[in-house]
Design a protein around this motif. Structure first.
Motif, PDB file in Angstrom:
ATOM      1  N   THR A 213       0.824  -1.206   0.000  1.00  0.00           N
ATOM      2  CA  THR A 213       0.000   0.000   0.000  1.00  0.00           C
ATOM      3  C   THR A 213       0.863   1.262   0.000  1.00  0.00           C
ATOM      4  O   THR A 213       2.003   1.254   0.455  1.00  0.00           O
ATOM      5  CB  THR A 213      -0.932   0.024   1.222  1.00  0.00           C
ATOM      6  OG1 THR A 213      -1.785   1.169   1.143  1.00  0.00           O
ATOM      7  CG2 THR A 213      -0.141   0.083   2.526  1.00  0.00           C
TER       8      THR A 213
ATOM      9  N   THR B  45      -0.919   4.051   1.129  1.00  0.00           N
ATOM     10  CA  THR B  45      -1.806   4.868   1.960  1.00  0.00           C
ATOM     11  C   THR B  45      -1.386   4.780   3.422  1.00  0.00           C
ATOM     12  O   THR B  45      -1.307   3.683   3.988  1.00  0.00           O
ATOM     13  CB  THR B  45      -3.270   4.386   1.821  1.00  0.00           C
ATOM     14  OG1 THR B  45      -3.657   4.489   0.441  1.00  0.00           O
ATOM     15  CG2 THR B  45      -4.195   5.241   2.672  1.00  0.00           C
ATOM     16  N   GLY B  46      -1.166   5.934   4.039  1.00  0.00           N
ATOM     17  CA  GLY B  46      -0.627   5.964   5.387  1.00  0.00           C
ATOM     18  C   GLY B  46      -1.563   6.456   6.467  1.00  0.00           C
ATOM     19  O   GLY B  46      -1.165   6.523   7.637  1.00  0.00           O
ATOM     20  N   THR B  47      -2.812   6.810   6.112  1.00  0.00           N
ATOM     21  CA  THR B  47      -3.757   7.278   7.133  1.00  0.00           C
ATOM     22  C   THR B  47      -5.170   6.771   6.827  1.00  0.00           C
ATOM     23  O   THR B  47      -5.518   6.531   5.672  1.00  0.00           O
ATOM     24  CB  THR B  47      -3.816   8.819   7.206  1.00  0.00           C
ATOM     25  OG1 THR B  47      -4.149   9.340   5.904  1.00  0.00           O
ATOM     26  CG2 THR B  47      -2.492   9.413   7.667  1.00  0.00           C
ATOM     27  N   TYR B  48      -5.966   6.617   7.886  1.00  0.00           N
ATOM     28  CA  TYR B  48      -7.388   6.314   7.722  1.00  0.00           C
ATOM     29  C   TYR B  48      -8.098   7.586   7.268  1.00  0.00           C
ATOM     30  O   TYR B  48      -7.857   8.669   7.807  1.00  0.00           O
ATOM     31  CB  TYR B  48      -7.996   5.852   9.046  1.00  0.00           C
ATOM     32  CG  TYR B  48      -7.497   4.512   9.529  1.00  0.00           C
ATOM     33  CD1 TYR B  48      -8.110   3.327   9.120  1.00  0.00           C
ATOM     34  CD2 TYR B  48      -6.426   4.433  10.410  1.00  0.00           C
ATOM     35  CE1 TYR B  48      -7.656   2.098   9.569  1.00  0.00           C
ATOM     36  CE2 TYR B  48      -5.965   3.200  10.869  1.00  0.00           C
ATOM     37  CZ  TYR B  48      -6.580   2.044  10.454  1.00  0.00           C
ATOM     38  OH  TYR B  48      -6.131   0.823  10.892  1.00  0.00           O
TER      39      TYR B  48
ATOM     40  N   THR C 118      -1.743   4.518   9.471  1.00  0.00           N
ATOM     41  CA  THR C 118      -1.824   3.100   9.107  1.00  0.00           C
ATOM     42  C   THR C 118      -0.767   2.846   8.037  1.00  0.00           C
ATOM     43  O   THR C 118       0.236   3.544   7.970  1.00  0.00           O
ATOM     44  CB  THR C 118      -3.241   2.721   8.645  1.00  0.00           C
ATOM     45  OG1 THR C 118      -3.275   1.309   8.392  1.00  0.00           O
ATOM     46  CG2 THR C 118      -3.693   3.476   7.408  1.00  0.00           C
ATOM     47  N   GLY C 119      -0.978   1.862   7.181  1.00  0.00           N
ATOM     48  CA  GLY C 119       0.001   1.553   6.149  1.00  0.00           C
ATOM     49  C   GLY C 119       0.176   0.054   6.000  1.00  0.00           C
ATOM     50  O   GLY C 119      -0.737  -0.727   6.269  1.00  0.00           O
TER      51      GLY C 119
ATOM     52  N   ASP D 111       2.557   0.692   9.124  1.00  0.00           N
ATOM     53  CA  ASP D 111       1.650   0.899  10.248  1.00  0.00           C
ATOM     54  C   ASP D 111       2.435   0.854  11.564  1.00  0.00           C
ATOM     55  O   ASP D 111       3.083  -0.159  11.859  1.00  0.00           O
ATOM     56  CB  ASP D 111       0.570  -0.189  10.251  1.00  0.00           C
ATOM     57  CG  ASP D 111      -0.593   0.119  11.187  1.00  0.00           C
ATOM     58  OD1 ASP D 111      -0.347   0.649  12.293  1.00  0.00           O
ATOM     59  OD2 ASP D 111      -1.745  -0.155  10.807  1.00  0.00           O
TER      60      ASP D 111
ATOM     61  N   GLY E 280      -4.021   0.162   5.179  1.00  0.00           N
ATOM     62  CA  GLY E 280      -3.896   1.090   4.057  1.00  0.00           C
ATOM     63  C   GLY E 280      -4.374   0.495   2.746  1.00  0.00           C
ATOM     64  O   GLY E 280      -4.884   1.209   1.865  1.00  0.00           O
ATOM     65  N   THR E 281      -4.252  -0.838   2.613  1.00  0.00           N
ATOM     66  CA  THR E 281      -4.652  -1.492   1.367  1.00  0.00           C
ATOM     67  C   THR E 281      -6.145  -1.352   1.090  1.00  0.00           C
ATOM     68  O   THR E 281      -6.576  -1.435  -0.067  1.00  0.00           O
ATOM     69  CB  THR E 281      -4.319  -3.001   1.402  1.00  0.00           C
ATOM     70  OG1 THR E 281      -5.048  -3.615   2.470  1.00  0.00           O
ATOM     71  CG2 THR E 281      -2.830  -3.223   1.631  1.00  0.00           C
TER      72      THR E 281
ATOM     73  N   TYR F 206      -7.837   1.144   1.059  1.00  0.00           N
ATOM     74  CA  TYR F 206      -8.095   2.384   0.328  1.00  0.00           C
ATOM     75  C   TYR F 206      -7.549   2.355  -1.098  1.00  0.00           C
ATOM     76  O   TYR F 206      -8.205   2.855  -2.017  1.00  0.00           O
ATOM     77  CB  TYR F 206      -7.482   3.573   1.078  1.00  0.00           C
ATOM     78  CG  TYR F 206      -8.116   3.811   2.422  1.00  0.00           C
ATOM     79  CD1 TYR F 206      -9.299   4.529   2.549  1.00  0.00           C
ATOM     80  CD2 TYR F 206      -7.542   3.303   3.584  1.00  0.00           C
ATOM     81  CE1 TYR F 206      -9.897   4.744   3.777  1.00  0.00           C
ATOM     82  CE2 TYR F 206      -8.131   3.497   4.826  1.00  0.00           C
ATOM     83  CZ  TYR F 206      -9.304   4.223   4.916  1.00  0.00           C
ATOM     84  OH  TYR F 206      -9.892   4.424   6.141  1.00  0.00           O
ATOM     85  N   ASP F 207      -6.354   1.784  -1.294  1.00  0.00           N
ATOM     86  CA  ASP F 207      -5.771   1.892  -2.642  1.00  0.00           C
ATOM     87  C   ASP F 207      -5.677   0.579  -3.414  1.00  0.00           C
ATOM     88  O   ASP F 207      -5.210   0.568  -4.550  1.00  0.00           O
ATOM     89  CB  ASP F 207      -4.402   2.588  -2.601  1.00  0.00           C
ATOM     90  CG  ASP F 207      -3.376   1.895  -1.707  1.00  0.00           C
ATOM     91  OD1 ASP F 207      -3.685   0.828  -1.158  1.00  0.00           O
ATOM     92  OD2 ASP F 207      -2.266   2.449  -1.553  1.00  0.00           O
TER      93      ASP F 207
END
Length: 236
Positions: A11, A13-16, A23-24, A57, A107-108, A110-111
């Protein structure tokens, strides 16, 4: 001598989205497959939907969950630098690997699910009889993948992934964008989980290999590598 090739998808993406909490990537879900494949001399490519930095994360770095292998990698500056430079999925779109491995972490969610490039890569590899592996929340990357016949890839398949009870135990039910367990069932998957939450469970269904949670990381790596070995022997 042929060298097995693995695409490790992480991922970016590092945040909710709804809280800004960090996260991550969940570290152990990456380090165990990375370690096992590295020991066998396999060629690994790391990629994410947008490429670049891979956030980790902070929950996965806590001493209570940071196992020996993960800690040793995390303390290695070269390893951490590598995670800052993931390739973009677009850049590996035309390559065929022996295995695609979707590492987890919240994070996954989301992306991964709506990334068309990832969906195309998964479909192509499955239809070329290559291994498609996903662990924990990385399984969300399988949700919207369709085969050439228009059916969802996971329909009718035995599959696992982070359960809703485990989400509750992780205190993340209010943070996550959707219920992964319910979503997998809605796609027609035959979802299964360990009798005891937060214990290892790995399922193999033809080309598809899925692991339930971070505690499945070691077994997941062993199963994926065994699957690769068996296919290598068959091709000799």
């Amino acid at each position: 001598m042929y060298i097995q090739k693995i695409l490790l998808v992480v991922t970016g993406t590092g945040t909710y989205a709804n809280s800004g909490l960090a996260t991550g990537l969940w570290l152990s879900e990456f380090t165990h497959i990375y370690h096992c494949a590295g020991e066998r001399g396999y060629e690994m490519t790391i990629a994410s939907p947008e490429g670049g930095n891979t956030p980790v994360d902070p929950e996965s770095l806590k001493p209570v969950v940071l196992d020996k292998i993960s800690r040793e990698y995390w303390e290695n500056p070269e390893f951490r630098e590598m995670l800052r430079h993931a390739k973009k999925l677009d850049d590996v779109r035309e390559q065929l690997f022996d295995c695609i491995y979707l590492a987890g972490g919240h994070g996954t969610m989301y992306d991964f699910p709506d990334n068309a490039v990832l969906q195309a890569i998964i479909t192509e590899h499955d239809e070329n009889n290559k291994i498609v592996a996903a662990i924990c929340h990385g399984v969300s990357g399988l949700l919207n993948v369709k085969s050439s016949n228009g059916e969802y890839l996971i329909k009718g398949k035995e599959i696992t992934g982070f359960s809703w009870l485990e989400e509750s135990l992780a205190n993340r039910k209010k943070e996550v964008p959707f219920n992964l367990e319910a979503s997998l069932k809605a796609r027609g998957a035959n979802y299964q989980k360990a009798l005891i939450p937060m214990t290892s469970k790995v399922i193999v269904d033809n080309n598809l290999v899925t692991g339930q949670n971070p505690f499945s990381s070691k077994e997941m790596a062993e199963v994926v590598l065994q699957q690769l070995h068996e296919r290598e022997m068959t091709d000799l």
